[in-house]
Design a protein around this motif. Structure first.
Motif, PDB file in Angstrom:
ATOM      1  N   GLU A  26     -48.935 -28.667 -54.887  1.00 44.44           N
ATOM      2  CA  GLU A  26     -48.621 -29.381 -56.130  1.00 44.44           C
ATOM      3  C   GLU A  26     -47.281 -30.108 -56.016  1.00 44.44           C
ATOM      4  O   GLU A  26     -47.141 -31.245 -56.477  1.00 44.44           O
ATOM      5  CB  GLU A  26     -48.606 -28.404 -57.311  1.00 44.44           C
ATOM      6  CG  GLU A  26     -48.385 -29.051 -58.650  1.00 44.44           C
ATOM      7  CD  GLU A  26     -49.520 -29.976 -59.066  1.00 44.44           C
ATOM      8  OE1 GLU A  26     -49.317 -30.724 -60.040  1.00 44.44           O
ATOM      9  OE2 GLU A  26     -50.599 -29.960 -58.451  1.00 44.44           O
ATOM     10  N   ALA A  27     -46.293 -29.489 -55.396  1.00 45.52           N
ATOM     11  CA  ALA A  27     -44.998 -30.144 -55.192  1.00 45.52           C
ATOM     12  C   ALA A  27     -45.146 -31.373 -54.305  1.00 45.52           C
ATOM     13  O   ALA A  27     -44.552 -32.424 -54.584  1.00 45.52           O
ATOM     14  CB  ALA A  27     -44.004 -29.159 -54.579  1.00 45.52           C
ATOM     15  N   GLU A  28     -45.946 -31.275 -53.249  1.00 44.97           N
ATOM     16  CA  GLU A  28     -46.192 -32.429 -52.382  1.00 44.97           C
ATOM     17  C   GLU A  28     -46.854 -33.561 -53.150  1.00 44.97           C
ATOM     18  O   GLU A  28     -46.513 -34.726 -52.989  1.00 44.97           O
ATOM     19  CB  GLU A  28     -47.062 -32.034 -51.186  1.00 44.97           C
ATOM     20  CG  GLU A  28     -46.337 -31.310 -50.102  1.00 44.97           C
ATOM     21  CD  GLU A  28     -47.196 -31.127 -48.860  1.00 44.97           C
ATOM     22  OE1 GLU A  28     -48.428 -31.303 -48.929  1.00 44.97           O
ATOM     23  OE2 GLU A  28     -46.624 -30.813 -47.809  1.00 44.97           O
ATOM     24  N   ARG A  29     -47.814 -33.213 -53.996  1.00 44.83           N
ATOM     25  CA  ARG A  29     -48.518 -34.234 -54.771  1.00 44.83           C
ATOM     26  C   ARG A  29     -47.574 -34.926 -55.746  1.00 44.83           C
ATOM     27  O   ARG A  29     -47.538 -36.145 -55.836  1.00 44.83           O
ATOM     28  CB  ARG A  29     -49.690 -33.615 -55.526  1.00 44.83           C
ATOM     29  CG  ARG A  29     -50.571 -34.649 -56.234  1.00 44.83           C
ATOM     30  CD  ARG A  29     -51.638 -33.998 -57.088  1.00 44.83           C
ATOM     31  NE  ARG A  29     -51.085 -33.278 -58.225  1.00 44.83           N
ATOM     32  CZ  ARG A  29     -50.597 -33.864 -59.333  1.00 44.83           C
ATOM     33  NH1 ARG A  29     -50.576 -35.168 -59.440  1.00 44.83           N
ATOM     34  NH2 ARG A  29     -50.116 -33.122 -60.312  1.00 44.83           N
ATOM     35  N   LEU A  30     -46.774 -34.143 -56.461  1.00 49.67           N
ATOM     36  CA  LEU A  30     -45.873 -34.712 -57.461  1.00 49.67           C
ATOM     37  C   LEU A  30     -44.792 -35.595 -56.836  1.00 49.67           C
ATOM     38  O   LEU A  30     -44.411 -36.611 -57.414  1.00 49.67           O
ATOM     39  CB  LEU A  30     -45.227 -33.595 -58.275  1.00 49.67           C
ATOM     40  CG  LEU A  30     -46.149 -32.855 -59.229  1.00 49.67           C
ATOM     41  CD1 LEU A  30     -45.436 -31.649 -59.826  1.00 49.67           C
ATOM     42  CD2 LEU A  30     -46.652 -33.774 -60.326  1.00 49.67           C
ATOM     43  N   ARG A  46     -50.760 -31.360 -36.852  1.00 46.19           N
ATOM     44  CA  ARG A  46     -51.114 -30.722 -38.127  1.00 46.19           C
ATOM     45  C   ARG A  46     -50.512 -31.551 -39.253  1.00 46.19           C
ATOM     46  O   ARG A  46     -49.331 -31.908 -39.190  1.00 46.19           O
ATOM     47  CB  ARG A  46     -50.560 -29.302 -38.188  1.00 46.19           C
ATOM     48  CG  ARG A  46     -51.176 -28.375 -37.195  1.00 46.19           C
ATOM     49  CD  ARG A  46     -50.618 -26.958 -37.387  1.00 46.19           C
ATOM     50  NE  ARG A  46     -51.237 -26.061 -36.440  1.00 46.19           N
ATOM     51  CZ  ARG A  46     -50.571 -25.402 -35.518  1.00 46.19           C
ATOM     52  NH1 ARG A  46     -49.273 -25.517 -35.419  1.00 46.19           N
ATOM     53  NH2 ARG A  46     -51.210 -24.607 -34.687  1.00 46.19           N
ATOM     54  N   TRP A  47     -51.319 -31.832 -40.252  1.00 45.13           N
ATOM     55  CA  TRP A  47     -50.860 -32.553 -41.434  1.00 45.13           C
ATOM     56  C   TRP A  47     -51.226 -31.741 -42.658  1.00 45.13           C
ATOM     57  O   TRP A  47     -52.306 -31.142 -42.723  1.00 45.13           O
ATOM     58  CB  TRP A  47     -51.550 -33.905 -41.545  1.00 45.13           C
ATOM     59  CG  TRP A  47     -51.056 -34.979 -40.633  1.00 45.13           C
ATOM     60  CD1 TRP A  47     -50.341 -34.831 -39.489  1.00 45.13           C
ATOM     61  CD2 TRP A  47     -51.281 -36.377 -40.790  1.00 45.13           C
ATOM     62  NE1 TRP A  47     -50.110 -36.050 -38.924  1.00 45.13           N
ATOM     63  CE2 TRP A  47     -50.677 -37.019 -39.700  1.00 45.13           C
ATOM     64  CE3 TRP A  47     -51.930 -37.134 -41.736  1.00 45.13           C
ATOM     65  CZ2 TRP A  47     -50.690 -38.393 -39.543  1.00 45.13           C
ATOM     66  CZ3 TRP A  47     -51.963 -38.507 -41.577  1.00 45.13           C
ATOM     67  CH2 TRP A  47     -51.338 -39.130 -40.487  1.00 45.13           C
ATOM     68  N   SER A  48     -50.371 -31.771 -43.647  1.00 42.53           N
ATOM     69  CA  SER A  48     -50.698 -31.151 -44.929  1.00 42.53           C
ATOM     70  C   SER A  48     -51.610 -32.108 -45.708  1.00 42.53           C
ATOM     71  O   SER A  48     -51.759 -33.276 -45.346  1.00 42.53           O
ATOM     72  CB  SER A  48     -49.423 -30.880 -45.732  1.00 42.53           C
ATOM     73  OG  SER A  48     -48.840 -32.104 -46.150  1.00 42.53           O
ATOM     74  N   ASP A  49     -52.190 -31.590 -46.781  1.00 39.42           N
ATOM     75  CA  ASP A  49     -53.010 -32.453 -47.642  1.00 39.42           C
ATOM     76  C   ASP A  49     -52.180 -33.612 -48.184  1.00 39.42           C
ATOM     77  O   ASP A  49     -52.668 -34.729 -48.321  1.00 39.42           O
ATOM     78  CB  ASP A  49     -53.596 -31.647 -48.804  1.00 39.42           C
ATOM     79  CG  ASP A  49     -54.668 -30.670 -48.353  1.00 39.42           C
ATOM     80  OD1 ASP A  49     -55.232 -30.867 -47.254  1.00 39.42           O
ATOM     81  OD2 ASP A  49     -54.938 -29.709 -49.101  1.00 39.42           O
ATOM     82  N   GLY A  50     -50.906 -33.340 -48.476  1.00 43.86           N
ATOM     83  CA  GLY A  50     -50.019 -34.391 -48.975  1.00 43.86           C
ATOM     84  C   GLY A  50     -49.819 -35.504 -47.966  1.00 43.86           C
ATOM     85  O   GLY A  50     -49.713 -36.678 -48.332  1.00 43.86           O
ATOM     86  N   ALA A  51     -49.781 -35.170 -46.682  1.00 46.28           N
ATOM     87  CA  ALA A  51     -49.618 -36.193 -45.649  1.00 46.28           C
ATOM     88  C   ALA A  51     -50.830 -37.120 -45.616  1.00 46.28           C
ATOM     89  O   ALA A  51     -50.682 -38.344 -45.523  1.00 46.28           O
ATOM     90  CB  ALA A  51     -49.413 -35.539 -44.285  1.00 46.28           C
TER      91      ALA A  51
END
Length: 174
Positions: A26-30, A46-51
């Protein structure tokens, strides 16, 4: 009883981990931030969903190389900074443009750190990137307003100097 406590302890740890991961996502999205890492020995990225979200692609397989996303004009400048960066012990903080798959150009801020092995060799990279397109547009707008204000102040000073001269010239003769 020991097995029961072990089971509930593991379950509680799993719940806390899931909660922590949800907060991070959620922090990455915001903040429009994505985290990533590259392991040199295995070549694994490796990438996060935010990436994936920042780059504008769906998460349907392994992450692509970020080099493929970088704007062609910015690519040469970034490639020139890679070797000195890998040799240093610092982190890199830079801005560059990317081209999303839909053709949209976005500006990213990237903070990267080298992961070193026991002998000091570069074992990989890890970092974050943030979409700062709106911030860059706002900074550009502020600079343009500042330039217009300076031009107006200069025009005012020129006008006042000319008017002062025009008023003093006839008064000198009198």
């Amino acid at each position: 009883i020991v097995v029961l406590f072990g089971f509930f302890g593991r379950r509680q740890a799993a719940i806390e981990l899931a909660y922590s991961e949800a907060r991070l996502a959620e922090a990455e999205r915001l903040a429009a931030i994505g985290s990533w890492s590259i392991d040199y020995p295995s070549g694994r990225r490796r990438w996060s969903d935010g990436a994936f979200r920042v780059i504008g692609i769906e998460r349907d397989g392994p992450p692509p190389s970020l080099w493929d996303c970088i704007h062609p004009v910015d690519r040469a400048e970034i490639e020139g900074r890679v070797d000195p960066f890998l040799a240093s012990e610092t982190t890199s903080d830079s801005r560059f443009r990317i081209v999303r798959p839909d053709g949209e150009v976005r500006v990213l801020r990237s903070i990267v750190q080298v992961v070193r092995g026991p002998a000091g060799e570069a074992m990989g990279l890890r970092g974050v990137f943030q979409d700062v397109t709106d911030q860059v547009a706002h900074e550009t707008e502020i600079e343009a307003e500042r330039d217009r204000a300076r031009a107006a102040a200069s025009a005012k000073d020129t006008f006042l100097a000319n008017m002062s001269h025009e008023i003093r010239t006839p008064l000198t003769a009198i």
